[in-house]
Design a protein around this motif. Structure first.
Motif, PDB file in Angstrom:
ATOM      1  N   ARG A  10       0.835  -1.212   0.000  1.00 23.80           N
ATOM      2  CA  ARG A  10       0.000   0.000   0.000  1.00 23.80           C
ATOM      3  C   ARG A  10       0.869   1.261   0.000  1.00 23.80           C
ATOM      4  NH1 ARG A  10      -4.691  -1.495  -1.931  1.00 23.80           N
ATOM      5  NH2 ARG A  10      -5.720  -3.044  -0.667  1.00 23.80           N
TER       6      ARG A  10
ATOM      7  N   GLN B 151       2.060   1.626  -3.408  1.00 20.87           N
ATOM      8  CA  GLN B 151       0.942   2.004  -4.277  1.00 20.87           C
ATOM      9  C   GLN B 151       0.738   3.515  -4.247  1.00 20.87           C
ATOM     10  OE1 GLN B 151      -2.644  -0.360  -3.663  1.00 20.87           O
ATOM     11  NE2 GLN B 151      -3.887   1.447  -4.017  1.00 20.87           N
ATOM     12  N   TRP B 152       0.721   4.101  -3.038  1.00 26.59           N
ATOM     13  CA  TRP B 152       0.497   5.543  -2.925  1.00 26.59           C
ATOM     14  C   TRP B 152       1.687   6.349  -3.441  1.00 26.59           C
ATOM     15  CZ3 TRP B 152      -3.926   7.780  -2.826  1.00 26.59           C
ATOM     16  CH2 TRP B 152      -5.034   7.112  -2.289  1.00 26.59           C
TER      17      TRP B 152
ATOM     18  N   SER C  91       1.460   9.001  -6.389  1.00 23.29           N
ATOM     19  CA  SER C  91       2.013  10.337  -6.215  1.00 23.29           C
ATOM     20  C   SER C  91       2.993  10.671  -7.343  1.00 23.29           C
ATOM     21  CB  SER C  91       2.702  10.408  -4.841  1.00 23.29           C
ATOM     22  OG  SER C  91       3.641  11.421  -4.807  1.00 23.29           O
TER      23      SER C  91
END
Ligand SMILES: N[C@@H](CCC(=O)N[C@@H](CS)C(=O)NCC(=O)O)C(=O)O
Length: 86
Positions: free
Chosen positions: A51, A54-55, A59
């Motif tokens: 996660r 993923q972010w 970004s």
């Protein structure tokens, strides 16, 4: 020239912390989180680690598209504004 000494790629952001020089916003975010709030990087479990990545990837895509659109609109850098807004 001063910027290129710090980052030969010529992009910002650049962060200096003592002797450490970091470029790339995702690397800077991970460094700051690891120092100040390591719990933000998850517990090390597979899903939490994924996660975070993923972010950071999301970004990175935003930076590329919105940063490119800003350079095109504000600094008249050539570019395909339609592709940058996608
Ligand atoms: N992948 C880099 C992208 C950084 C980036 O695109 N920075 C832009 C400003 S928002 C820049 O320095 N552009 C310089 C140029 O295009 O000449 C990161 O996330 O730090």
């Amino acid at each position: 020239p001063e910027l290129l000494v710090l980052n030969p790629a010529g992009s910002i952001p650049i962060m200096e912390d003592g002797d450490l020089i970091l470029t790339e916003s995702s690397a800077i975010l991970v460094y700051l989180a690891a120092k100040a709030a390591p719990e933000w990087l998850g517990s090390g479990k597979a899903e939490e680690a994924a996660r975070v990545q993923q972010w950071l990837s999301f970004s990175g895509r935003l930076t590329a598209s919105l940063g490119g659109a800003r350079l095109h609109e504000m600094l008249l850098r050539p570019g395909d504004i339609g592709a940058l807004q996608a």
